[in-house]
Write a protein that holds these residues in place. Sequence first.
Motif, mmCIF file in Angstrom:
data_model
loop_
_atom_site.group_PDB
_atom_site.id
_atom_site.type_symbol
_atom_site.label_atom_id
_atom_site.label_comp_id
_atom_site.label_asym_id
_atom_site.label_seq_id
_atom_site.Cartn_x
_atom_site.Cartn_y
_atom_site.Cartn_z
ATOM 1 N N ILE A 3 0.856 -1.186 0.000
ATOM 2 C CA ILE A 3 0.000 0.000 0.000
ATOM 3 C C ILE A 3 0.890 1.232 0.000
ATOM 4 C CG2 ILE A 3 -1.661 1.333 1.356
ATOM 5 C CD1 ILE A 3 -2.696 -1.297 2.459
ATOM 6 N N ASP A 5 0.433 5.723 -0.161
ATOM 7 C CA ASP A 5 -0.337 6.939 -0.386
ATOM 8 C C ASP A 5 -0.079 7.408 -1.811
ATOM 9 O OD1 ASP A 5 -1.355 7.046 2.181
ATOM 10 O OD2 ASP A 5 0.212 8.376 2.922
ATOM 11 N N ILE A 29 6.167 -1.409 8.057
ATOM 12 C CA ILE A 29 5.627 -0.057 7.912
ATOM 13 C C ILE A 29 6.773 0.910 7.646
ATOM 14 C CG2 ILE A 29 4.330 1.775 9.068
ATOM 15 C CD1 ILE A 29 3.251 -0.441 10.971
ATOM 16 N N ASN A 64 1.049 5.114 11.451
ATOM 17 C CA ASN A 64 -0.034 5.481 10.535
ATOM 18 C C ASN A 64 0.485 5.777 9.131
ATOM 19 O OD1 ASN A 64 -2.867 5.793 10.290
ATOM 20 N ND2 ASN A 64 -2.593 8.000 10.148
ATOM 21 N N GLY A 66 1.341 5.647 5.424
ATOM 22 C CA GLY A 66 0.613 5.002 4.335
ATOM 23 C C GLY A 66 1.509 4.288 3.334
ATOM 24 N N ARG A 68 3.429 0.812 3.225
ATOM 25 C CA ARG A 68 3.567 -0.414 4.020
ATOM 26 C C ARG A 68 3.314 -1.651 3.174
ATOM 27 N NH1 ARG A 68 -0.375 -0.176 8.558
ATOM 28 N NH2 ARG A 68 0.726 1.716 8.998
ATOM 29 N N TYR A 70 2.056 -5.842 3.756
ATOM 30 C CA TYR A 70 1.471 -6.840 4.645
ATOM 31 C C TYR A 70 1.591 -8.230 4.031
ATOM 32 C CZ TYR A 70 -1.641 -3.009 6.309
ATOM 33 O OH TYR A 70 -2.180 -1.856 6.802
ATOM 34 N N SER A 88 -7.448 7.079 11.017
ATOM 35 C CA SER A 88 -6.174 6.366 11.094
ATOM 36 C C SER A 88 -6.346 4.857 10.937
ATOM 37 C CB SER A 88 -5.495 6.669 12.437
ATOM 38 O OG SER A 88 -5.333 8.027 12.621
ATOM 39 N N ASN A 90 -4.730 2.896 9.036
ATOM 40 C CA ASN A 90 -3.416 2.249 9.013
ATOM 41 C C ASN A 90 -2.894 2.012 10.425
ATOM 42 O OD1 ASN A 90 -3.129 2.095 6.210
ATOM 43 N ND2 ASN A 90 -2.303 4.150 6.084
#
Length: 157
Positions: A3, A5, A29, A64, A66, A68, A70, A88, A90
């Motif tokens: 992910i 932003d 993150i 938080n 953006g 990251r 997973y 928030s 994230n």
Amino acid sequence: IFISDSDAQHDPKDFFKLYKGMGENDLVIGWKQKRHDPLFRVVISYLNSLFTNYLFGTKFHDANCGFRIYKKKVVDSLVNKVNILPFSGNLEFAIRAFRMGFRVKEVIITHYPRTNRSGFFTPKKIPRMALLHFKALLRLRKELTCPISTQISTVIL
């Protein structure tokens, strides 16, 4: 699952820093150690991290963020549970992952100044948003520390 932003604050090459961190970790993150944000954003982020770490026993710097990556099992386990922190998501993912025993790591990434002016976090809106956010953090803490039997009886009532 990666992910990012979409406001050009992150260097796409830093994806590989996150990816390398995935080895033993379930969630990696980005940590904007050198933030290029207005002072009010830097202060809010710092206070948010301080309060979050105190409430949840974490050691996050920028949970938080953006940017990251997973493992799919983390998203599958949490996607339907993340619903308390309105500003928030994230951060809530990171807290819940940590509390569920997933391995969470932060990796220092490059941060660029925003290319567009965010209308979401304006100085005028901050006091109200901060109050709502901190109340939501307290609700999340209560949920995560409340025994399951109490949660069930509360729902039934």
